[in-house]
Write a protein that holds these residues in place. Structure first.
Motif, PDB file in Angstrom:
ATOM      1  N   ASP A 165      11.451 -59.029 140.375  1.00 54.95           N
ATOM      2  CA  ASP A 165      10.242 -58.306 140.771  1.00 54.95           C
ATOM      3  C   ASP A 165       9.837 -57.292 139.699  1.00 54.95           C
ATOM      4  O   ASP A 165       8.648 -57.138 139.380  1.00 54.95           O
ATOM      5  N   ARG A 166      10.811 -56.622 139.141  1.00 58.35           N
ATOM      6  CA  ARG A 166      10.501 -55.616 138.127  1.00 58.35           C
ATOM      7  C   ARG A 166       9.994 -56.262 136.835  1.00 58.35           C
ATOM      8  O   ARG A 166       9.127 -55.701 136.155  1.00 58.35           O
ATOM      9  N   ALA A 167      10.513 -57.427 136.499  1.00 54.37           N
ATOM     10  CA  ALA A 167      10.001 -58.143 135.326  1.00 54.37           C
ATOM     11  C   ALA A 167       8.549 -58.564 135.543  1.00 54.37           C
ATOM     12  O   ALA A 167       7.719 -58.503 134.624  1.00 54.37           O
ATOM     13  N   MET A 168       8.228 -58.984 136.761  1.00 55.64           N
ATOM     14  CA  MET A 168       6.843 -59.355 137.056  1.00 55.64           C
ATOM     15  C   MET A 168       5.920 -58.136 136.995  1.00 55.64           C
ATOM     16  O   MET A 168       4.785 -58.220 136.517  1.00 55.64           O
ATOM     17  N   ARG A 169       6.400 -56.992 137.462  1.00 61.04           N
ATOM     18  CA  ARG A 169       5.581 -55.778 137.356  1.00 61.04           C
ATOM     19  C   ARG A 169       5.322 -55.426 135.898  1.00 61.04           C
ATOM     20  O   ARG A 169       4.210 -55.014 135.535  1.00 61.04           O
ATOM     21  N   LEU A 170       6.344 -55.579 135.067  1.00 61.46           N
ATOM     22  CA  LEU A 170       6.157 -55.327 133.636  1.00 61.46           C
ATOM     23  C   LEU A 170       5.130 -56.286 133.042  1.00 61.46           C
ATOM     24  O   LEU A 170       4.294 -55.901 132.219  1.00 61.46           O
ATOM     25  N   ALA A 171       5.201 -57.545 133.456  1.00 62.09           N
ATOM     26  CA  ALA A 171       4.253 -58.538 132.945  1.00 62.09           C
ATOM     27  C   ALA A 171       2.818 -58.171 133.325  1.00 62.09           C
ATOM     28  O   ALA A 171       1.890 -58.322 132.516  1.00 62.09           O
ATOM     29  N   TRP A 172       2.612 -57.685 134.537  1.00 69.41           N
ATOM     30  CA  TRP A 172       1.272 -57.267 134.942  1.00 69.41           C
ATOM     31  C   TRP A 172       0.802 -56.058 134.129  1.00 69.41           C
ATOM     32  O   TRP A 172      -0.370 -55.963 133.770  1.00 69.41           O
ATOM     33  N   THR A 173       1.712 -55.143 133.827  1.00 70.90           N
ATOM     34  CA  THR A 173       1.345 -53.998 132.994  1.00 70.90           C
ATOM     35  C   THR A 173       0.951 -54.447 131.592  1.00 70.90           C
ATOM     36  O   THR A 173      -0.045 -53.971 131.027  1.00 70.90           O
ATOM     37  N   LEU A 174       1.714 -55.380 131.034  1.00 70.51           N
ATOM     38  CA  LEU A 174       1.386 -55.898 129.697  1.00 70.51           C
ATOM     39  C   LEU A 174       0.031 -56.598 129.709  1.00 70.51           C
ATOM     40  O   LEU A 174      -0.758 -56.475 128.761  1.00 70.51           O
ATOM     41  N   ALA A 175      -0.245 -57.320 130.787  1.00 72.11           N
ATOM     42  CA  ALA A 175      -1.546 -57.996 130.899  1.00 72.11           C
ATOM     43  C   ALA A 175      -2.680 -56.976 130.981  1.00 72.11           C
ATOM     44  O   ALA A 175      -3.739 -57.150 130.366  1.00 72.11           O
ATOM     45  N   ASP A 176      -2.463 -55.889 131.732  1.00 72.62           N
ATOM     46  CA  ASP A 176      -3.491 -54.849 131.824  1.00 72.62           C
ATOM     47  C   ASP A 176      -3.749 -54.207 130.467  1.00 72.62           C
ATOM     48  O   ASP A 176      -4.895 -53.904 130.116  1.00 72.62           O
ATOM     49  N   MET A 177      -2.696 -54.001 129.697  1.00 74.60           N
ATOM     50  CA  MET A 177      -2.854 -53.383 128.382  1.00 74.60           C
ATOM     51  C   MET A 177      -3.574 -54.306 127.396  1.00 74.60           C
ATOM     52  O   MET A 177      -4.232 -53.840 126.465  1.00 74.60           O
ATOM     53  N   GLU A 178      -3.447 -55.608 127.618  1.00 73.17           N
ATOM     54  CA  GLU A 178      -4.094 -56.579 126.736  1.00 73.17           C
ATOM     55  C   GLU A 178      -5.453 -57.026 127.253  1.00 73.17           C
ATOM     56  O   GLU A 178      -6.100 -57.876 126.652  1.00 73.17           O
ATOM     57  N   GLY A 179      -5.877 -56.459 128.377  1.00 80.53           N
ATOM     58  CA  GLY A 179      -7.183 -56.791 128.927  1.00 80.53           C
ATOM     59  C   GLY A 179      -7.250 -58.135 129.608  1.00 80.53           C
ATOM     60  O   GLY A 179      -8.338 -58.720 129.726  1.00 80.53           O
TER      61      GLY A 179
END
Length: 509
Positions: free
Chosen positions: A475-489
């Protein structure tokens, strides 16, 4: 029979409740009693109030005086009820008109000479009074600045019990000491907080700075492991400068905690997230909160909405570290003591820093390391698996092998990094608005699994099969992935962002 009354407010943690103070002057031998579960400091109010009333020109009743604090089932503590007790006795004795204090909250500690001293915790009291529709308050003059922070309140400041008597239409005879005439708010020597510093001041470490930016954008916990002098402490201390500024509600929340702790004058109302860095010798009570009777707040509550930095993390006692497990998940801490349970908010971002071994030089080639293998294992094993599993990002901080003159080309400032963080956090906040979440770190596992693509989920499943991730870690890895996606637009994470999220979870050693 005349009963004098006044209103005060008590605190159990940050939870406030209205206290009705009633005084009854009855025939009998001279005696002054306070009932209604007062603590030791409140029981001592008998001597303070008696002397203060006499200092304002009142002749103390040579009969039995009983003061009741209602509701009697709730524990009351501290000296902030002194002025309300004095007002109720003055009303019962006919010095001030009965009913003149109806609907008025009276707060303040009284001195033997009748002067009114400032109190701690006024801000959460004001917020509670406003919510209850009680707009009129009498508070110490030393709390005037703090009282002005809440709009829409009719606040009157007093310096002496005699001023309260005159305000209510009574006659008072008193002398105001010169020290009180010139006193300002909580007149202690002001504490000058050190500057936060800028990320551009830290030499090198571009990957660690990027990891800190990801942590700030998504609200993730982070662990930095590296040799002494590599910049871990400098980086952590500058993290509040790249985080989203606090909104108005969060500012009042943080200020309420500081008011309760008595540190609000040093900070004031600020949109900068708090930063707490307890020493590694801190006790469990100092970290999570404690004390006799009703527990007081600890470092994790003072770090609420900000950063809790634990330098030399393996040097903290194992018992102290284990107490962080529940607050890291729930965002609050419940402390049960003999007189009740107090709840404190504790939604903080934890940043840990550690050396790779006791001597600190096991990283890289390890040729400078003087530790035995079993010592290295024992040292880092103090950070238990359950604690490490709750830390989203774990990064190596290498030693810096080259410096230049002046600011390095391309070195990003805290302001530049904060722009990217605010943009990513705004996207997440808008996405999670229907659920009440403000960042990716708060998203539920069910939501993540429903909205993450099957290709990205497949990478998580492989990591689960290889035992590189636990279910919580997935779950925490998926949250990180969503954060990375937000940072990349990006609208949602793909396999590349998920791969990076998994790598950030597992420290390369």
């Amino acid at each position: 029979m005349t009963i004098g009354s006044a209103l005060s407010v008590g605190l159990v943690g940050l939870k406030a409740f209205v206290v009705q103070v009633q005084a009854f002057v009855s025939p009998g031998l001279p005696y002054f009693s306070i009932i209604g579960l007062p603590d030791a400091s409140l029981s001592e109010a008998r001597e303070r109030v008696k002397s203060a009333c006499q200092a304002s020109g009142m002749k103390w009743p040579e009969t039995r005086v009983t003061v009741n604090l209602s509701p009697a089932s709730m524990p009351k503590r501290g000296s902030s009820h002194d002025l309300a007790i004095a007002a109720s006795v003055l009303s019962a004795a006919g010095v001030i008109a009965p009913g003149s204090l109806d609907g008025t909250i009276v707060l303040g500690e009284v001195n033997l000479d009748g002067t009114v001293l400032p109190i701690h915790g006024l801000l959460p009291i004001l917020l509670h009074a406003r919510d209850r529709g009680l707009r009129r308050l009498i508070v110490p003059a030393g709390n005037e600045d703090e009282a002005s922070l809440v709009d829409g309140m009719d606040v009157v400041c007093v310096r002496h019990v005699g001023e309260l008597v005159e305000m209510m239409g009574g006659d008072a005879r008193y002398t105001l000491p010169d020290a009180v005439r010139t006193a300002s708010a909580l007149d202690a020597e002001p504490f000058h907080l050190p500057g936060m510093g800028d990320m551009a001041e830290v030499v090198g470490q571009p990957m660690t700075k990027w990891a800190l930016q990801v942590a700030a954008a998504g609200g993730h916990h982070l662990l930095m492991v590296g040799p002494p002098g590599s910049g871990k402490t400098m980086l952590a201390s500058r993290m509040p400068g790249i985080m989203c500024p606090l909104d108005e509600a969060e500012q009042l929340e943080v200020a309420s905690i500081r008011s309760l702790c008595g540190t609000l004058p040093a900070y004031g109302i600020s949109d900068v997230p708090p930063f707490e860095a307890p020493h590694h010798t801190s006790s469990t009570a100092a970290l999570v909160g404690g004390g006799a009777g009703l527990a007081g707040p600890g470092a994790i509550t003072r770090a609420h909405r900000g950063v809790l930095f634990m330098d030399e993390a393996p040097e903290f006692s194992s018992r102290t570290l284990q107490t962080l497990r529940e607050p890291l998940e729930s965002g609050y801490v419940a402390l049960s003591r003999a007189k009740g349970t107090t709840y404190y908010p504790a939604r903080f971002q934890m940043v840990m820093a550690a050396n790779p071994c006791p001597c600190g030089f096991a990283g890289g080639t390890g040729e400078r390391c003087t530790c035995r293998e079993r010592d290295r294992i024992r040292y880092f094993s103090r950070l238990s698996g359950p604690i490490l599993d709750r830390i989203d990002i774990q990064v190596e901080v290498p030693a810096v092998d080259r410096i230049g003159a002046g600011r390095a080309v391309g070195e990003r400032s805290s302001a530049d990094m904060r722009v990217a963080v605010v943009r990513a956090r705004s996207v997440a906040k808008e996405r999670f608005a229907p659920f009440g979440w403000s960042c990716n770190a708060q998203a539920s596992g069910q939501w993540l699994r429903e909205h993450t693509s099957s290709k990205a989920i497949e990478l998580v499943n492989r990591a689960l099969e290889d035992r590189r991730l636990s279910l919580r870690g997935a779950d925490r890895a998926m949250r990180l992935a969503w954060t990375l996606a937000d940072m990349e637009g990006l609208g949602s994470p793909g396999p590349e962002q998920m791969h990076q999220g998994i790598l950030l979870r597992a420290r390369v050693s």
